[in-house]
Design a protein around this motif. Sequence first.
Motif, mmCIF file in Angstrom:
data_model
loop_
_atom_site.group_PDB
_atom_site.id
_atom_site.type_symbol
_atom_site.label_atom_id
_atom_site.label_comp_id
_atom_site.label_asym_id
_atom_site.label_seq_id
_atom_site.Cartn_x
_atom_site.Cartn_y
_atom_site.Cartn_z
ATOM 1 N N LEU A 21 11.538 13.732 35.094
ATOM 2 C CA LEU A 21 12.910 13.223 35.208
ATOM 3 C C LEU A 21 13.583 13.162 33.835
ATOM 4 C CD1 LEU A 21 12.149 10.368 37.751
ATOM 5 C CD2 LEU A 21 13.394 12.473 38.258
ATOM 6 N N SER A 22 12.825 12.725 32.841
ATOM 7 C CA SER A 22 13.367 12.651 31.478
ATOM 8 C C SER A 22 13.753 14.043 30.968
ATOM 9 C CB SER A 22 12.339 12.020 30.529
ATOM 10 O OG SER A 22 12.001 10.718 30.942
ATOM 11 N N LYS A 23 12.906 15.017 31.262
ATOM 12 C CA LYS A 23 13.172 16.397 30.847
ATOM 13 C C LYS A 23 14.453 16.916 31.498
ATOM 14 C CE LYS A 23 11.074 21.042 30.785
ATOM 15 N NZ LYS A 23 12.190 21.733 31.457
ATOM 16 N N MET A 24 14.607 16.647 32.786
ATOM 17 C CA MET A 24 15.810 17.105 33.486
ATOM 18 C C MET A 24 17.065 16.479 32.890
ATOM 19 S SD MET A 24 14.777 17.409 37.506
ATOM 20 C CE MET A 24 13.560 16.118 37.591
ATOM 21 N N MET A 25 16.984 15.184 32.590
ATOM 22 C CA MET A 25 18.142 14.512 32.003
ATOM 23 C C MET A 25 18.488 15.105 30.639
ATOM 24 S SD MET A 25 18.003 10.480 33.054
ATOM 25 C CE MET A 25 16.455 10.124 32.245
ATOM 26 N N LYS A 26 17.467 15.342 29.853
ATOM 27 C CA LYS A 26 17.695 15.926 28.525
ATOM 28 C C LYS A 26 18.312 17.317 28.637
ATOM 29 C CE LYS A 26 15.316 17.043 24.184
ATOM 30 N NZ LYS A 26 14.007 17.063 23.475
ATOM 31 N N ASP A 27 17.794 18.110 29.577
ATOM 32 C CA ASP A 27 18.262 19.493 29.733
ATOM 33 C C ASP A 27 19.727 19.578 30.162
ATOM 34 O OD1 ASP A 27 15.773 20.375 28.998
ATOM 35 O OD2 ASP A 27 15.105 20.892 31.036
ATOM 36 N N ILE A 28 20.199 18.567 30.891
ATOM 37 C CA ILE A 28 21.596 18.624 31.353
ATOM 38 C C ILE A 28 22.501 17.667 30.580
ATOM 39 C CG2 ILE A 28 21.149 19.537 33.661
ATOM 40 C CD1 ILE A 28 21.164 16.732 34.745
ATOM 41 N N GLY A 29 21.989 17.151 29.465
ATOM 42 C CA GLY A 29 22.856 16.435 28.544
ATOM 43 C C GLY A 29 23.101 14.961 28.794
ATOM 44 N N VAL A 30 22.242 14.315 29.581
ATOM 45 C CA VAL A 30 22.384 12.862 29.767
ATOM 46 C C VAL A 30 22.011 12.166 28.462
ATOM 47 C CG1 VAL A 30 21.537 10.819 30.991
ATOM 48 C CG2 VAL A 30 21.895 12.971 32.241
ATOM 49 N N ASN A 31 22.864 11.271 28.012
ATOM 50 C CA ASN A 31 22.618 10.532 26.778
ATOM 51 C C ASN A 31 21.899 9.225 27.124
ATOM 52 O OD1 ASN A 31 22.590 9.594 24.184
ATOM 53 N ND2 ASN A 31 24.794 9.259 24.028
ATOM 54 N N VAL A 32 20.620 9.138 26.843
ATOM 55 C CA VAL A 32 19.824 7.960 27.172
ATOM 56 C C VAL A 32 19.832 6.988 26.008
ATOM 57 C CG1 VAL A 32 17.521 7.102 27.745
ATOM 58 C CG2 VAL A 32 18.343 9.260 28.737
ATOM 59 N N ARG A 33 20.183 5.753 26.307
ATOM 60 C CA ARG A 33 20.196 4.701 25.276
ATOM 61 C C ARG A 33 19.242 3.586 25.710
ATOM 62 N NH1 ARG A 33 24.661 5.100 21.724
ATOM 63 N NH2 ARG A 33 26.195 6.694 22.336
ATOM 64 N N LEU A 34 18.151 3.436 24.963
ATOM 65 C CA LEU A 34 17.150 2.417 25.267
ATOM 66 C C LEU A 34 17.495 1.096 24.583
ATOM 67 C CD1 LEU A 34 13.979 4.657 24.811
ATOM 68 C CD2 LEU A 34 15.165 4.113 26.944
ATOM 69 N N ASN A 35 16.819 0.034 25.016
ATOM 70 C CA ASN A 35 17.016 -1.309 24.452
ATOM 71 C C ASN A 35 18.468 -1.761 24.543
ATOM 72 O OD1 ASN A 35 14.225 -1.704 23.468
ATOM 73 N ND2 ASN A 35 14.737 -0.008 22.072
ATOM 74 N N LYS A 36 19.120 -1.371 25.635
ATOM 75 C CA LYS A 36 20.509 -1.780 25.866
ATOM 76 C C LYS A 36 20.547 -2.784 27.005
ATOM 77 C CE LYS A 36 23.052 0.280 22.835
ATOM 78 N NZ LYS A 36 23.893 -0.518 21.909
ATOM 79 N N ASN A 37 20.681 -4.052 26.642
ATOM 80 C CA ASN A 37 20.691 -5.133 27.624
ATOM 81 C C ASN A 37 22.127 -5.429 28.034
ATOM 82 O OD1 ASN A 37 20.149 -7.321 29.222
ATOM 83 N ND2 ASN A 37 18.993 -8.453 27.683
ATOM 84 N N VAL A 38 22.495 -5.036 29.254
ATOM 85 C CA VAL A 38 23.862 -5.220 29.748
ATOM 86 C C VAL A 38 24.048 -6.652 30.227
ATOM 87 C CG1 VAL A 38 25.536 -4.484 31.492
ATOM 88 C CG2 VAL A 38 24.060 -2.790 30.386
ATOM 89 N N THR A 39 25.146 -7.266 29.837
ATOM 90 C CA THR A 39 25.415 -8.655 30.211
ATOM 91 C C THR A 39 26.503 -8.786 31.267
ATOM 92 O OG1 THR A 39 26.976 -8.863 28.363
ATOM 93 C CG2 THR A 39 24.685 -9.546 27.969
ATOM 94 N N ASP A 40 27.390 -7.793 31.378
ATOM 95 C CA ASP A 40 28.447 -7.868 32.389
ATOM 96 C C ASP A 40 29.088 -6.501 32.568
ATOM 97 O OD1 ASP A 40 30.003 -9.014 34.320
ATOM 98 O OD2 ASP A 40 31.204 -10.256 32.966
ATOM 99 N N VAL A 41 29.711 -6.317 33.724
ATOM 100 C CA VAL A 41 30.423 -5.078 34.036
ATOM 101 C C VAL A 41 31.812 -5.449 34.542
ATOM 102 C CG1 VAL A 41 30.431 -2.943 35.382
ATOM 103 C CG2 VAL A 41 28.255 -3.940 34.660
ATOM 104 N N LEU A 42 32.823 -4.909 33.881
ATOM 105 C CA LEU A 42 34.208 -5.169 34.266
ATOM 106 C C LEU A 42 34.835 -3.870 34.745
ATOM 107 C CD1 LEU A 42 35.185 -7.312 31.143
ATOM 108 C CD2 LEU A 42 34.279 -8.142 33.328
#
Length: 409
Positions: free
Chosen positions: A115-136
């Motif tokens: 899955l990681s390979k597929m995301m990389k191949d099609i340009g998904v930008n993965v950002r780790l250690n991102k703790n989301v606190t809210d969505v507006l």
Amino acid sequence: MSKVIVIGGGAAGMMAAIGAAYNGNTVELLEKNDRLGKKIFITGKGRCNITNASDIQNHFANIMRNSKFLYSAYNNFSYEDICNMIESAGVKTKIERGNRVFPESDKSSDVIWALSKMMKDIGVNVRLNKNVTDVLSDASGVIVKCFDGKDFMGDKCIIATGGLSYPSTGSTGDGYKFAKNMGHTIEETYPSLVPFNIKEEYCKRLQGLSLKNVTLTIKDENGKVHYSEMGEMLFTHFGISGPLVLSASAYLSDTLKKHQYVGYIDLKPALDEEMLDKRILKDFQDGINKNFNNAIEKLLPKKMIPVIIELAKINPYKKVHEITKEERENLVKIIKNLPVHISGTRGYNEAIITKGGISIKEINPKTMESKIMPNIYFVGEVLDLDAMTGGYNLQIAWSTGYLAGNSIY
């Protein structure tokens, strides 16, 4: 094309990112952990039961509730699609008992890698250690606020934060909080596919004993049967676990506070009481001068014999030719109905999935978009969808995730 922000790097989140990127969207995937797929890594005892190679009717028969909601998702992305996708990335799959699909390597890490390979191949930008606190969100787009103060802005947001099960993997109910703030209804949640705590102390004495081809029947305080199946189970220091027990919890976990459940283990389901009695008499005849505790060694696992003897209230050193008919009847009843009083479950820490979640009445089944909040999509375990073991829950994640991503242009 849209800028899509996916929150959660588990099965549903990664699949949503892939589906959205396939459509030419710009995709940012935010994961609170330091790596992707922490829950996938431990599924199937580390082997990852990817899906179940059976038709849609069988999948729906194994979904506990709201299966009709998944028609569009499953028709858009089936078990065959996830198998083909994984294999196209270089990870071969195999089918085992019960149509369960696993990576040929028996390594869940290979599925995460694919899955990681597929995301990389099609340009998904993965950002780790991102703790989301809210969505507006409003008609103009979305803002995803993060703990580190570095917020993200986009056109659409897919929330794939999981439920409450295995909180050590990052599933801490964040999606419920986001949804509730948006006005969504959260159906009450319960741990499911989870072991039971049992009141009887002898479970601890039987710790580690695995039973095959036994029947577990669970009744309420009025004697009504709520579950009865044959299969495998395991005694633990706290109670009982194993496939039979996990399946039972899917039916009972949300009603444990309403009822006093008692399980009855039939150790010899292939024999009725009369046949079992004849079998015992034969064993007694073969060892007519033996002590009772030595005469039933062929009948039961060695570890279980002292417990059964105590429950049957028979002197273990009594000669078998002295055993009365009444004592023999007690022995038969215990073997056919070993009682285990359920005091609760092991909770979310040991639950494979979460029962309950965001009401599917407020989600568009054709796109997974919220009917309440524009530009917001919910996928996977965060929704009020749960199934039995066997690869069905992961298929829910794959199908809802891909449908959401694939619906965005």
